[in-house]
Design a protein around this motif. Sequence first.
Motif, PDB file in Angstrom:
ATOM      1  N   GLY A  29       0.805  -1.213   0.000  1.00 53.07           N
ATOM      2  CA  GLY A  29       0.000   0.000   0.000  1.00 53.07           C
ATOM      3  C   GLY A  29       0.838   1.264   0.000  1.00 53.07           C
ATOM      4  O   GLY A  29       2.069   1.231  -0.107  1.00 53.07           O
ATOM      5  N   ASP A  30       0.177   2.386   0.142  1.00 55.87           N
ATOM      6  CA  ASP A  30       0.813   3.705   0.095  1.00 55.87           C
ATOM      7  C   ASP A  30       1.487   4.011   1.432  1.00 55.87           C
ATOM      8  O   ASP A  30       0.804   4.142   2.456  1.00 55.87           O
ATOM      9  CB  ASP A  30      -0.245   4.766  -0.207  1.00 55.87           C
ATOM     10  N   PRO A  31       2.818   4.137   1.450  1.00 54.79           N
ATOM     11  CA  PRO A  31       3.501   4.393   2.729  1.00 54.79           C
ATOM     12  C   PRO A  31       3.202   5.754   3.325  1.00 54.79           C
ATOM     13  O   PRO A  31       3.482   5.992   4.494  1.00 54.79           O
ATOM     14  CB  PRO A  31       4.974   4.262   2.372  1.00 54.79           C
ATOM     15  N   MET A  32       2.627   6.675   2.527  1.00 55.20           N
ATOM     16  CA  MET A  32       2.352   8.015   3.011  1.00 55.20           C
ATOM     17  C   MET A  32       0.892   8.205   3.420  1.00 55.20           C
ATOM     18  O   MET A  32       0.484   9.315   3.774  1.00 55.20           O
ATOM     19  CB  MET A  32       2.718   9.048   1.935  1.00 55.20           C
ATOM     20  N   CYS A  77      11.549   9.196   7.732  1.00 52.13           N
ATOM     21  CA  CYS A  77      10.726   9.885   6.733  1.00 52.13           C
ATOM     22  C   CYS A  77      10.862   9.153   5.408  1.00 52.13           C
ATOM     23  O   CYS A  77      11.978   8.858   4.980  1.00 52.13           O
ATOM     24  CB  CYS A  77      11.181  11.341   6.597  1.00 52.13           C
ATOM     25  N   ASP A  78       9.746   8.870   4.763  1.00 53.46           N
ATOM     26  CA  ASP A  78       9.756   8.149   3.493  1.00 53.46           C
ATOM     27  C   ASP A  78       9.372   9.029   2.305  1.00 53.46           C
ATOM     28  O   ASP A  78       9.234   8.527   1.187  1.00 53.46           O
ATOM     29  CB  ASP A  78       8.787   6.959   3.546  1.00 53.46           C
ATOM     30  N   ASP A  79       9.184  10.316   2.509  1.00 51.62           N
ATOM     31  CA  ASP A  79       8.645  11.163   1.447  1.00 51.62           C
ATOM     32  C   ASP A  79       9.449  11.081   0.150  1.00 51.62           C
ATOM     33  O   ASP A  79       8.889  10.892  -0.933  1.00 51.62           O
ATOM     34  CB  ASP A  79       8.570  12.612   1.924  1.00 51.62           C
ATOM     35  N   CYS A  80      10.764  11.249   0.243  1.00 54.91           N
ATOM     36  CA  CYS A  80      11.564  11.260  -0.982  1.00 54.91           C
ATOM     37  C   CYS A  80      11.627   9.874  -1.614  1.00 54.91           C
ATOM     38  O   CYS A  80      11.670   9.746  -2.844  1.00 54.91           O
ATOM     39  CB  CYS A  80      12.966  11.819  -0.722  1.00 54.91           C
ATOM     40  N   LEU A  81      11.637   8.838  -0.792  1.00 62.14           N
ATOM     41  CA  LEU A  81      11.637   7.479  -1.328  1.00 62.14           C
ATOM     42  C   LEU A  81      10.322   7.177  -2.026  1.00 62.14           C
ATOM     43  O   LEU A  81      10.283   6.647  -3.141  1.00 62.14           O
ATOM     44  CB  LEU A  81      11.872   6.467  -0.204  1.00 62.14           C
ATOM     45  N   ALA A  82       9.219   7.497  -1.346  1.00 59.20           N
ATOM     46  CA  ALA A  82       7.900   7.171  -1.869  1.00 59.20           C
ATOM     47  C   ALA A  82       7.558   7.952  -3.128  1.00 59.20           C
ATOM     48  O   ALA A  82       6.733   7.516  -3.930  1.00 59.20           O
ATOM     49  CB  ALA A  82       6.842   7.427  -0.791  1.00 59.20           C
ATOM     50  N   ALA A  83       8.183   9.107  -3.316  1.00 58.26           N
ATOM     51  CA  ALA A  83       7.873   9.958  -4.469  1.00 58.26           C
ATOM     52  C   ALA A  83       8.495   9.452  -5.766  1.00 58.26           C
ATOM     53  O   ALA A  83       8.100   9.885  -6.850  1.00 58.26           O
ATOM     54  CB  ALA A  83       8.359  11.387  -4.205  1.00 58.26           C
ATOM     55  N   ASN A 122       9.149   3.424  -8.282  1.00 61.61           N
ATOM     56  CA  ASN A 122       8.446   2.540  -7.354  1.00 61.61           C
ATOM     57  C   ASN A 122       7.269   1.821  -8.009  1.00 61.61           C
ATOM     58  O   ASN A 122       6.750   0.849  -7.462  1.00 61.61           O
ATOM     59  CB  ASN A 122       7.947   3.321  -6.132  1.00 61.61           C
ATOM     60  N   LYS A 123       6.828   2.304  -9.162  1.00 63.39           N
ATOM     61  CA  LYS A 123       5.679   1.651  -9.815  1.00 63.39           C
ATOM     62  C   LYS A 123       6.011   0.224 -10.233  1.00 63.39           C
ATOM     63  O   LYS A 123       5.116  -0.598 -10.465  1.00 63.39           O
ATOM     64  CB  LYS A 123       5.226   2.464 -11.028  1.00 63.39           C
ATOM     65  N   ARG A 178       1.813  -0.003  12.070  1.00 61.62           N
ATOM     66  CA  ARG A 178       1.340   0.531  10.785  1.00 61.62           C
ATOM     67  C   ARG A 178       0.909   1.994  10.923  1.00 61.62           C
ATOM     68  O   ARG A 178       1.392   2.862  10.232  1.00 61.62           O
ATOM     69  CB  ARG A 178       0.199  -0.311  10.238  1.00 61.62           C
ATOM     70  N   GLN A 179      -0.050   2.248  11.792  1.00 56.97           N
ATOM     71  CA  GLN A 179      -0.486   3.613  12.068  1.00 56.97           C
ATOM     72  C   GLN A 179      -0.903   3.702  13.534  1.00 56.97           C
ATOM     73  O   GLN A 179      -2.075   3.849  13.848  1.00 56.97           O
ATOM     74  CB  GLN A 179      -1.654   4.012  11.158  1.00 56.97           C
ATOM     75  N   PRO A 180       0.065   3.609  14.446  1.00 57.70           N
ATOM     76  CA  PRO A 180      -0.268   3.603  15.875  1.00 57.70           C
ATOM     77  C   PRO A 180      -0.848   4.943  16.315  1.00 57.70           C
ATOM     78  O   PRO A 180      -0.556   5.997  15.743  1.00 57.70           O
ATOM     79  CB  PRO A 180       1.080   3.337  16.554  1.00 57.70           C
ATOM     80  N   LYS A 181      -1.672   4.903  17.344  1.00 63.13           N
ATOM     81  CA  LYS A 181      -2.297   6.108  17.878  1.00 63.13           C
ATOM     82  C   LYS A 181      -1.283   6.901  18.700  1.00 63.13           C
ATOM     83  O   LYS A 181      -0.589   6.349  19.562  1.00 63.13           O
ATOM     84  CB  LYS A 181      -3.497   5.744  18.749  1.00 63.13           C
TER      85      LYS A 181
END
Length: 383
Positions: free
Chosen positions: A81-84, A239-245, A249-250, A267-270
Amino acid sequence: MTSLKSQLLAHAEAEGFDVVRVTTPDAIPSAPARLRAFLDRGFHGEMGWMNDRSDQRGDPRMLWPDVRSIVMLGLNYGPVGDPMAGLADPATALISVYAQGDDYHDVVKKKLKSLGRWWGELTGLPLKVFVDTAPVMEKPLAAAAGLGWQGKHTNLVSRTFGSWLFLGSIFTAAEIEADEPERDHCGSCRACLDSCPTAAFPAPYRLDARRCISYLTIENKGPIPEEFREAIGNRIYGCDDCLAACPWNKFAVAAREQKLMAREALRQPKLAELARLDDAAFRAHFAKNPVKRIGRDRFIRNVLIAIGNSGDAGLGIEAEALLNDRSALVRAMAVWALSRLAPQRLTARLDDRDREDDEEVRGEWRRAGHPAPAAPRPRSMSS
């Protein structure tokens, strides 16, 4: 007869590595000068270990004179899925993809050691294995070996795995046929550079780590500079922004190594739940995980930055509860977070300000509009 190299490739694949290539110890002649320029500009920040033994880092033969070939191996950790996606929910935390499973150092090193034992028995020659634990410039060596190329974000990019490869290396005294390096396929694209929330790239292929969110939340031991706090958002570790961009990655696929896959709890802890972790609970929650290495106090510092950015006044309760924490680092960020979410509650806690004896924390009170008295009163600590 099967060649030694063919046997090596087959055995590496059997160990679970996704890609393996070979290069020579003299394959990165421009690396020392690039490293020296990086260090001279101070872009490494507090990472003094990068300056230590920099001569060995720039030339593998300085690290081990007997090396004749370098085997570079990659292990895919592509996300599902989308890491961001977590950025859309500011009440949750975003942990970098690489740190959502078991510590990759342990996973990769176990495979490397097993492969190395087999290779040493086969060749009868000495070798050394490394995974991000020695002065080895893994990304330039991986590019020279043909695993990928260093993109404009300075990370390795693969046409098959995108930006999601862990790297390990085997330095061997055996002579192995080298592979061709991969050429740069970035072209005019600058998606990775434009995605950086803190403008950490002064130019393509150049990173100022002092501005990088990964550096700020992991390597940086003190308070996070105020100019970067809002840009961090809810990224609490890396931070994954630059990697995910990266458009490459497609072609990437999700990791097949079970231990590198995201734990549900990471994954997305509170944010509210993370803010309540004391030292013992923190260690238990992040057992066998890379986050554990930064310690509870720096981790809660990061959580409080995210809480302050959440816009959720209800999370002010968590910040308020940490105003009297035993750690000055935590107290400082608790003041900042509460001043953003519920300044009236901060005003009601001036007794904590009056007892504060740490200058960094007193500075946060001052910037929040509540200058502390000259001499603090005795204070009690809680954890």
